[in-house]
Scaffold this active site. Sequence first.
Site, PDB file in Angstrom:
ATOM      1  CD  GLU A   1      -2.839   1.136   2.442  1.00 60.20           C
ATOM      2  OE1 GLU A   1      -2.889   0.141   3.182  1.00 60.20           O
ATOM      3  OE2 GLU A   1      -3.680   2.062   2.496  1.00 60.20           O
TER       4      GLU A   1
ATOM      5  CD  GLN B   1       0.222  -2.335   3.996  1.00 58.62           C
ATOM      6  OE1 GLN B   1       1.052  -1.800   3.310  1.00 58.62           O
ATOM      7  NE2 GLN B   1      -0.901  -1.716   4.372  1.00 58.62           N
TER       8      GLN B   1
ATOM      9  CG  ASN C   1      -7.882   2.550   5.338  1.00 55.35           C
ATOM     10  OD1 ASN C   1      -8.674   1.659   5.047  1.00 55.35           O
ATOM     11  ND2 ASN C   1      -7.501   2.767   6.580  1.00 55.35           N
TER      12      ASN C   1
ATOM     13  CE1 TYR D   1      -3.689  -5.860   9.045  1.00 59.09           C
ATOM     14  CE2 TYR D   1      -5.920  -5.011   8.793  1.00 59.09           C
ATOM     15  CZ  TYR D   1      -4.654  -5.213   8.286  1.00 59.09           C
ATOM     16  OH  TYR D   1      -4.340  -4.778   7.022  1.00 59.09           O
TER      17      TYR D   1
ATOM     18  CD  GLU E   1      -6.194  -4.501   4.204  1.00 61.99           C
ATOM     19  OE1 GLU E   1      -6.041  -4.148   5.387  1.00 61.99           O
ATOM     20  OE2 GLU E   1      -6.650  -3.755   3.323  1.00 61.99           O
TER      21      GLU E   1
ATOM     22  CG  ASN F   1      -9.430  -1.196   1.629  1.00 60.29           C
ATOM     23  OD1 ASN F   1      -9.037  -2.358   1.765  1.00 60.29           O
ATOM     24  ND2 ASN F   1      -9.273  -0.279   2.581  1.00 60.29           N
ATOM     25  CD  GLU F   2     -10.258  -2.372   6.117  1.00 56.92           C
ATOM     26  OE1 GLU F   2     -10.213  -1.248   6.661  1.00 56.92           O
ATOM     27  OE2 GLU F   2      -9.605  -3.353   6.525  1.00 56.92           O
TER      28      GLU F   2
HETATM   29  O1  AHR Z   1      -3.074  -2.421   6.284  1.00 51.61           O
HETATM   30  C1  AHR Z   1      -3.335  -1.196   6.909  1.00 51.61           C
HETATM   31  C2  AHR Z   1      -4.782  -0.764   6.761  1.00 51.61           C
HETATM   32  O2  AHR Z   1      -5.611  -1.628   7.480  1.00 51.61           O
HETATM   33  C3  AHR Z   1      -5.374  -0.814   5.367  1.00 51.61           C
HETATM   34  O3  AHR Z   1      -5.084   0.316   4.628  1.00 51.61           O
HETATM   35  C4  AHR Z   1      -6.832  -0.909   5.628  1.00 51.61           C
HETATM   36  O4  AHR Z   1      -7.519  -1.552   4.594  1.00 51.61           O
HETATM   37  C5  AHR Z   1      -6.920  -1.640   6.952  1.00 51.61           C
HETATM   38  O5  AHR Z   1      -7.780  -1.021   7.830  1.00 51.61           O
END
Ligand code: AHR
Length: 494
Positions: A27, A346, A72, A244, A292, A172-173
């Site tokens: 990213e 990432q 994001n 996450y 992700e 995305n999201e």
């Molecule tokens: O990976 C960091 C961020 O985490 C990404 O930009 C977003 O998609 C997620 O919230």
Amino acid sequence: MKTTKIRLDTNFQIGEVDPRIFGGFLEHIGRAVYKGVYDPDNALSDEDGFRTDILTELKKLDMTVVRYPGGNFASGYNWMDGIGPKDMRPVVRELAWQSIEPNTFGTDEFIQLCKKMNWTPMITVNLGTGAPEDARNWVEYTNCPTGTKFADMRQEYGNKDPFNVKLWCLGNEMDGPWQMGHVPAKEYAIRAQQAARMMKYVDKSIETVVAGSCTPSLPTYIDWDITVLEHLGELADYISLHRYVGNHENDTTEYLAVTNAIDQQIEEIDAICRMVQAKSKSNKRTYLCFDEWNVWYKNHITDGEGKFAPNLIEEIYNLEDSLVVAGFLNSFIRHADVVKIANIAQIVNTIAPIITNEQGFLIQSTFFPFQMISQNGKGTALKIVIDGPGYDSQSYGYVNYIDVSAVWNKDKLNIFLINRCLTDNLKLSIELGDRVIKKILNCEILSGKNPKDANSFENTNILQIKKFNGVSIIDHKVNLRMPVLSFISLCVEL
Ligand code: AHR
């Protein structure tokens, strides 16, 4: 403690492991692109501006597919800022991470990097502030033969041949209130449907990933997915999942049980895909794209304060984090029939297995399980029957101390084992119902004395992959005593 018995049979298969589960994510955030993979002013970079030392390390991860440009970031990105002569590209204020974006790395540079690395490109279009038509134009730029406006631009900027980008994420999201252009599910679904239709009209060979729920903790979890899947119908080839995790309570035992929650999230979203498919009487199954995933909880610096390539969310990873990363991959393999793509988020500097500085790099703990599994985890995922000691975790229910996945490939069987017990080296016995285990081909271990052990620039070798000799075959069964808090990649010949 009682021996853990693991039983397998090559006839009892889950499905082929899609090599795309060993994917990554790059990213425009912090020092991921600039000062990460791309650093033209650095003496270690090649003539195209790529850090050769970092690319050499990344190659060891055997990554198959890489998602770009966000995240994001994608939700505010104008892809046309990132093409054309570099001195003509605008410097812009980037809002997702409050940073300065010079746009010297854009679509053409990403494709160039993919070619150097043998990665399959995967692009996220802007469905936050962007229009569906921008997404359509981007597909023309990357995939169409010359003769029309955007394809001709590609040629003008130096690339006559199409880039053939097959995988496209539809935003995305978009369920996240923090996302630029966040809207209720119904409105996102309309945008995504419009974009997907036009993008597929431009190139019918592309595959789309619709933005699913980005975390089970949002109140819209599941309802969001139902709405978007129902609306997109057969335009959705995949639905995205994000996750996450972290050791928020500083309780290692509890933290290591999180694999149950990953299994659960996969199974819940797959159930929704099947439910929507059944309701719409469609022959087409939407598969899962876990685009992700990672450990992320220690560093929350996300405000770039108007700087270029600021130091953002550069999490330092330790042994327990690496066992959780192994757990994610084990879960994807155990769900090989439904999880077709996955991207560790990432790859460099930002929540990444590699950290750079001007002179070199640091390999973090999480690098190792990814490397050990991606290099050996291609083939057919097998069902596993496991019988052994375990424990009740508060948040995730009961887990075995041993977490396991297995991949069979012709005469080789690879088994990936995590021992999440903090106190005991565990005895394991592995047997196959239908084949004879002839010999141990390789056995490697990642282990440490303390769950908080971590590599650092000062001490780069605290954690590293080592040969493990404590494994033997007795009566065609593999026997080993697995050290506390360790990850083992075992390869046997059948
Ligand atoms: O990976 C960091 C961020 O985490 C990404 O930009 C977003 O998609 C997620 O919230």
